[in-house]
Design an enzyme around this catalytic site. Sequence first.
Site, short mmCIF file in Angstrom:
data_model
loop_
_atom_site.label_atom_id
_atom_site.label_comp_id
_atom_site.label_asym_id
_atom_site.label_seq_id
_atom_site.Cartn_x
_atom_site.Cartn_y
_atom_site.Cartn_z
N TYR A 254 11.89 -2.60 -3.16
CA TYR A 254 11.83 -1.20 -3.38
C TYR A 254 13.28 -0.57 -3.72
O TYR A 254 14.15 -1.05 -3.34
CB TYR A 254 11.49 -0.38 -2.14
CG TYR A 254 10.09 -0.45 -1.54
CD1 TYR A 254 9.00 0.29 -2.18
CD2 TYR A 254 9.48 -1.55 -1.08
CE1 TYR A 254 7.48 -0.02 -1.98
CE2 TYR A 254 8.09 -1.71 -0.46
CZ TYR A 254 7.35 -0.81 -0.97
OH TYR A 254 5.94 -0.86 -0.71
N ASP B 53 2.64 4.95 -0.22
CA ASP B 53 2.08 6.34 0.12
C ASP B 53 1.99 7.16 -0.85
O ASP B 53 2.24 6.69 -2.30
CB ASP B 53 3.37 6.82 0.91
CG ASP B 53 3.48 6.32 2.38
OD1 ASP B 53 2.79 5.31 2.62
OD2 ASP B 53 4.64 6.33 2.81
N ARG C 7 0.72 -1.14 -0.05
CA ARG C 7 -0.20 0.05 0.16
C ARG C 7 0.87 0.95 -0.03
O ARG C 7 0.97 1.88 0.97
CB ARG C 7 -0.98 0.05 1.33
CG ARG C 7 -1.96 -1.12 0.94
CD ARG C 7 -2.99 -1.24 2.09
NE ARG C 7 -2.45 -1.81 3.25
CZ ARG C 7 -3.15 -1.74 4.29
NH1 ARG C 7 -4.48 -1.28 4.42
NH2 ARG C 7 -2.73 -2.06 5.63
N ARG D 175 11.43 4.81 3.57
CA ARG D 175 11.86 6.32 3.55
C ARG D 175 12.29 6.64 4.82
O ARG D 175 13.34 7.41 4.58
CB ARG D 175 10.61 6.97 3.11
CG ARG D 175 9.86 6.78 1.88
CD ARG D 175 8.41 7.40 1.76
NE ARG D 175 8.42 8.60 1.91
CZ ARG D 175 7.09 9.27 2.17
NH1 ARG D 175 6.13 8.73 1.98
NH2 ARG D 175 7.21 10.70 2.35
#
Lengths: 267, 267
Positions: free
Chosen positions: A111, A53, A51, A213
């Site tokens: 990622y 951001d 999910r 992040r």
Amino acid sequence: VNLAALVEYDGTRFAGFQRQPAARGPTVQGALETAVARVAGEAVSVEAAGRTDSGVHASGQVVNFHVPPRHDVVTWQRALNALLPSDVAVAAVREVAGDFRARWSAVSRSYRYRILCRPVRAPLRERYVWRLPRSLDVAAMAAAAELLLGERDFGTFGSSPRDTRETRAAGVRRSTVRTMLAARVERSAEPAYETDEIVCELTANAFLTGMVRRLVGTLARVGEGRLSVDEFAARVAAADVALAAPTAPACGLCLVRVGYPPGTVVW
Amino acid sequence: VNLAALVEYDGTRFAGFQRQPAARGPTVQGALETAVARVAGEAVSVEAAGRTDSGVHASGQVVNFHVPPRHDVVTWQRALNALLPSDVAVAAVREVAGDFRARWSAVSRSYRYRILCRPVRAPLRERYVWRLPRSLDVAAMAAAAELLLGERDFGTFGSSPRDTRETRAAGVRRSTVRTMLAARVERSAEPAYETDEIVCELTANAFLTGMVRRLVGTLARVGEGRLSVDEFAARVAAADVALAAPTAPACGLCLVRVGYPPGTVVW
């Protein structure tokens, strides 16, 4: 039938993957559910592996949804691409077992985070990078990233996505233990970008909310020389979210791959 | 003083480099001249090495302009970047000799053209590639590109930018002879793109109007197997613009470098 789709999107315009009250802006889930519902002829809920951001991109998001057995997968793919906005695309559709769930069946997520080191804005890359004015020590960042490998408590870098207002109020803390399967920091492999662009690639069984992040933000501190590799290691070991550096911006991040057990879904 | 600037832009929103009547839309030259005039306190004309078409990008455009000797080059760069729109940036400013002209002093221009071979749109690359539904024969395209090297009449791929309505009316045909210094077609060096993206890199002393895009359009025909390398060679030799394949779209094209004689300008 249960269908899985490989989905790409430019996250710039979206308020993230997950459906939100309309006032918060369009979501990728909203766009997908609207398109799927039009093809299926009924309301369908779409579940994603990650999910992402608001502002985060994806080149390898995976979703699944249950629909009546009316069309083949090629028809589904064509119809969805015709109905979706231009910043979302379905790269493939496959029929999967009835119990396949894009989120819960996934065994890994990868990622990619791009950092551009230069003082001047870069009109051709600005949508997809975090730009920092100075060069970073890539070797130190790579050494720090290597310390993340294996199963450990990543509580420094986020909370469990299963934490809710209710669980927090009840004092329940969901596990922040995750397994980092790959963690690399290196110069861009693209010759035109190798002098100024750094790529962080992280693969884990699953990530905490905000984890990539916060990790990249903290790795950048190491690259700036403001945090030694040993200090980084100590912060990781403390498993305290107060010790993370500020979150790196969303636009540099892209979900590139979701892994499933062999035989589950092949693209 | 005479200043040279290294300029980057995302061409998507612009009606090309060259100033146009306002109704045709914003131009890069217009954006630069507005910003330079504000810093200089007077109207200034800005000349570019390559007058890129509408939608064409640049990561290495070079311009020059004459201004009063009021600010140093660092101040100029900062002021211009503060005034320019976000899709244009000045990567460097240098003082150059009074007779330096970005266009006429240049000895080479290098362009990069990205072709994405896949049937489904690619939200993260669509702005910067020409997308074709099928894979292309890269080896055949590379062999054809090699035939372009050296000094020859490139009349198949365009007309001289010095041709005007007046010269054409007078029956004057400016030379279409140019020297191709490098011409390579290869798979993308970016690991994530190597399976589906092809990059054409062309360097010449100068290019005819529309030359890169007609060349890429014709090379793509070779890649599709619709034109053999021998037929390609024959079309090049004929120097007849009617024999070019349709022009490849602007969005795949980027001006990446302009070369000057040693000692002229160093970035």
